[in-house]
Scaffold this active site. Structure first.
Site, PDB file in Angstrom:
ATOM      1  N   SER A 203      -1.785  -1.431  -3.911  1.00 36.81           N
ATOM      2  CA  SER A 203      -2.833  -0.412  -3.862  1.00 36.81           C
ATOM      3  C   SER A 203      -2.172   0.900  -3.495  1.00 36.81           C
ATOM      4  CB  SER A 203      -3.935  -0.784  -2.862  1.00 36.81           C
ATOM      5  OG  SER A 203      -3.477  -0.666  -1.547  1.00 36.81           O
TER       6      SER A 203
ATOM      7  N   LYS B 274       0.892  -1.160   0.000  1.00 34.28           N
ATOM      8  CA  LYS B 274       0.000   0.000   0.000  1.00 34.28           C
ATOM      9  C   LYS B 274       0.920   1.196   0.000  1.00 34.28           C
ATOM     10  CE  LYS B 274      -3.812   1.756   2.847  1.00 34.28           C
ATOM     11  NZ  LYS B 274      -4.526   1.464   4.120  1.00 34.28           N
TER      12      LYS B 274
END
Lengths: 370, 370, 370, 370
Positions: free
Chosen positions: D230, D160
């Site tokens: 992400s 992330k």
């Protein structure tokens, strides 16, 4: 003597209460004075809009921290009414309604706020006359709380009322009861209708003999231009915020309201501002805009599929929900007159103002801009 | 002496031209007099909006039947400019612009219409200065066609211009050319920018030295409040419709325009109506509304994410396209002032009016309502 | 002896029938042999999906040109069944079902096609037992047309049936009749239910005493795994296409079908392929994929909100219609097994296969890939 | 010796962590053992998806309560990776990855988990080689934390990573730096590309000389079938979770992964299950399904507009975001093979597996169902 104050605050996202936190930390707002919140979050406004829950969780955690009381208690005392959907020019914001005691400027009459919570509404009563009566009683309690003596001094009644979920319906059926429907969306619409009838009854606009079960969502001649209702699975009792004017309150705010005949009723917007001595020719001046503390609107896509004789396409759009359409359009109109996108425009206006239209209420300072 | 007439017709769906067919069959409109169509269909307004193609196919088949000429020819002579998306209170409709010769009421000046088509724009020129020049030349040709002598008498220039598709870009590359981009969406935006610059140049608002390649979609101080541009894969050349006023035309229609500073600029709406001697206080009267023949608006979501200092959420909404948001909001405002949802509100207003705003043009009868 | 052929063609957009035109011009398809069309267009599949009308208009104009007969006649003779929505991996395409006489390869049994149109269904009968009987009779007529003698040889019955529009409902009421509902969406669902019951009755799966008015959209134990129903405002009578196998037909195609128990029923997909001697381990080989002429699927989001015990979110999504969700998911599964996105996956499967599931039918060549 | 356990839990809404709370209160999970969370929430998966923030706030408050440490600290220690969007048959759920010491069943090799956080990534480095190197170093730290010695034993790396917001870009520019872009969406895509390159480098799949600035989002031959990235505005540093197998860990879980060639690659799903000795013929048996602890998938709509030669419509759909389309389709396929909708399917798979495809990783018990 009580004074009502309204703080209209912006948020960067639905979990952002930093502006309120800052005002509390700087002492401008006492956490204990917060009586109610009405706000617009940037969700879709539908069943799967979780921006309301996110905001509420954040708000209650913040107040809990400052008040030293559990959030589970506060949520049953402080109405937090959120409408999802900031379509078009609307700006995500929330109005914090505070009530404080002590010295404040006096006017012949000033904004008064009252709140009340009912007992939980049994699933089998939702959307039925018993629900209407429960709302009516809660509205009367909130008016009493506000100390408003004349019904015509009430200008806006926000109700948040429960609906039947699949689980609640099943439990009721298991207990031998018969809910009106077990479809949550239908139940929400019937609950909003019951809420509107309840406000009308609480304000003595209608009496108990003026309607039957069959009137809800059917006889749209029954309506109250002061009722603003939301319904959701997250509440079990009726939560009511009454806003009006009263000689018993201090402060310089005042409220007015007008029914909106349809989605093009710009006249209602101009008229409600005139009621507060604010000119819009065609737009409110920057100085007068600074006097406006809150703008509250209900609206809906005309169910007959036409506006002033011309076909609209909101009800048949598979891509965009009809409520999102109408909120965006009416907000475009109202924000254009006010000159500000921080307005509360909410859909689902069944029996809340004229059919196909809705209502507008504005809170503004009585002191004219210098 | 030519006379321009405008028929604003409704449709039940994007393939429904029955109102036009009826007027042709009754003799009110001669098929040969149809000079251009500008309309709003109830699609999403995006790349996958096929309501425009459906309408155009139906229109050309209808005119082909009545004129005895192939649709493939007509489509290269009669601009059919459609904007998809009737969000909110907008009503699907189309304005048929007709030009006829013969006796008609005279005013000092009346609505004049001109059209022109350019040669096909090569893929490698789309969105570049050569494209700007092609549009400018086509605009000048359309002004000549309209017989408008003074540039300030031009009030609205609708351009439909080609963009690069993946296939066209590939063909250009194979031929040793370098298209600006092979992304159709980017190409459409650059093509709209080139169209707006072309209108500005065609109207002598800017000269060829006032911009470079790098100005398109970057220097938003360059803009024309009379340019309304759409871009699509379905055209290969620039199609232009010029609307203005001219002493050389008969008829009782007249056109005016105003730039819109932002999405809340209700003043522009009231002012453009005043230019046509129509009062809106706050709404146009029913009698005066009957004088209005067409309302044409361009708008866009402010790219800076704020309107008058307050955050809007249009640009970050994954569920509803930003252009759908802004069309719905601005249409709510304009329709509220006019009192009618049959208005043409189109997004994608890069360089077409002030950044974050757009423009409004209105065509109305010069004869005041009795 | 009749031979059925199926051409699966792609389209660049909903008005693009160029592949069919090309096949007609090259003589591969005789326009007079076209018996029915079943296709997927890239709309949203809802009430405001105009890609179906656009395709149909283009198709009928094309056939009209080649047959020298008016499109208004053809549309009442050639069923054109379109399902909007090519979510996810689906590719827009249409299957042209042709019937020709003359010499062709013989197998013990081959694909047979029959079509039939009923009389118009009065508005007050839509979604009621009289509608069921009308569909049943039309199904029997189509079976007769196909010359299929044994009911078990019917594998897929496509029905397109009318629903009540606001206008039709009003006309019926004015004539003293009582439509079931005047809500077009509800009417479409009841019409689909009546269609499914009609297919079940036409195939003698149920008798007239096996249901009442109250069974439609309520008793989901009544269902036919061979019924594929669509309903729309654009038709007034029931249009039926029956697909089955018959010793009376020549050609090398054959059809099979299987019910799908739920949206995860990959077993049904593998089984229906096995019925046609096509292995999927896990995917159909490229050679075998070339044998497949058409894949027809019906599905729906489980109305109980769960799939195999786990909550799904399709029914509560305000942003994406539930039918779009389920089509995309089931198409992902079926296309993954087949290895090809040109599949017909349609939602709204009430009473068409098991509740929460649906059905799959596949047409393939009987001649194994070399 | 460490043991990794994975609890796959369902939620009623994005703020519902009651299943985890229950497991903590019953002692099944020690709050201190929670190492990471990977989950699917029912938002839209876009910039305006607040379900991720709502879940994270609720999770951190819960862990804070049980650990007696501030949430602001925990959020910098425990990766909480959420992908919004449970399109189609997906069921909202979250996998809690726990690491505990002590006696547990031994296998030759078992699931190993490692986590690491980098220093904040300066705005001007986001999406550039410096960002790639930061991710690579963090991946190596997480591998070290997991105690995995052989790079081929790493099967899934979740990253992330931060992107540039308008505010961060402005601050960087004010400080004389040059961010790659100030468009958050573009920045997110470049950040995901940098994350994927960083994983590839951290796993020694590529070296620093194998790419340049220009390779990101351009040279899709560079990809890692073990990278799942992400990007979001809510983080400032890279957060990494490494999952692999190691002889140094106890417990009966094991992980495997496979690249997916395209959205129809059912073979990859069957193969990764076979790697874990789980048969799918065509569906995993209920007994074997009970062995599966987590299914992790990355996918994307093929940017070339075709899947196996046939046009798809995902990239041009103005109504439904392309990532929502592809997640729904691939989830339909994977859930159909597994027989369970509780799968993590995430879009935005640039450089994460083959172009137009993606990857699948599965964690399952090594003990075969009895």
């Amino acid at each position: 003597m009580r004074t009502a104050r309204v703080f209209r605050l912006s948020m960067a996202h639905p979990g952002d209460l930093s502006e309120l936190e800052d005002l509390i930390e700087r002492g401008t707002i006492k956490a204990a004075d917060v009586a109610a919140i009405i706000g617009k979050t940037e969700g879709n406004g539908g069943v799967n809009d979780f921006t309301r829950g996110y905001f509420t969780q954040t708000l209650m955690a913040l107040l809990s921290k400052h008040l030293g009381r559990p959030a589970t208690e506060l949520i049953r005392e402080i109405p937090c009414v959120l409408s999802g959907g900031t379509e078009g020019v609307m700006s995500p914001h929330y109005s914090v309604f505070c009530v404080s005691e002590g010295a404040a400027k006096r006017h012949p009459s000033a904004l008064a706020i009252g709140t009340a919570f009912s007992a939980p509404v049994p699933a089998e009563e939702v959307g039925r006359p018993a629900h209407v009566e429960s709302v009516a009683a809660t509205v009367r309690a909130a008016i009493l709380d506000a100390g408003i003596e004349r019904p015509e001094d009430v200008h806006f009644v926000q109700v948040k009322c429960p609906c039947v979920t699949v689980a609640r319906a099943a439990a009721a059926i298991a207990a031998g009861k018969t809910p009106l429907t077990n479809d949550p969306n239908k139940s929400m619409a019937f609950a909003r209708a019951a809420g509107a009838f309840g406000v009308a009854m609480g304000l003595s606009e209608i009496g108990p003999d003026d309607f039957t079960d069959a009137s809800l969502l059917a006889d749209f001649s029954i309506q109250s231009p002061r009722a603003s209702i939301s319904s959701g699975v997250e509440v079990e009792s009726n939560e009511v915020v009454v806003l009006g004017n009263s000689p018993g309150w201090a402060g310089d705010l005042r409220i007015a309201h007008r029914p909106m005949a349809d989605a093009l009723d710009i006249g209602a917007v101009v008229d409600v501002l005139a009621d507060l001595s604010i000119a819009a020719s065609p737009q409110v001046s920057a100085a007068d805009a600074g006097r406006i503390a809150s703008v509250l609107v209900k609206c809906e896509p005309d169910r007959r599929g036409r506006i002033r004789g011309h076909r609209h396409t909101m009800l048949d759009d598979t891509d965009i929900n009809a409520q999102r359409h109408i909120r965006g359009a009416v907000a475009g109109l109202v924000a254009g007159v006010i000159g500000d996108g921080r307005i509360f425009v909410s859909g689902g206006a069944e029996h809340q103002g004229p059919d196909g239209g809705g209502l507008i209420a504005v809170i503004a300072s009585q002191e004219e801009a210098g």
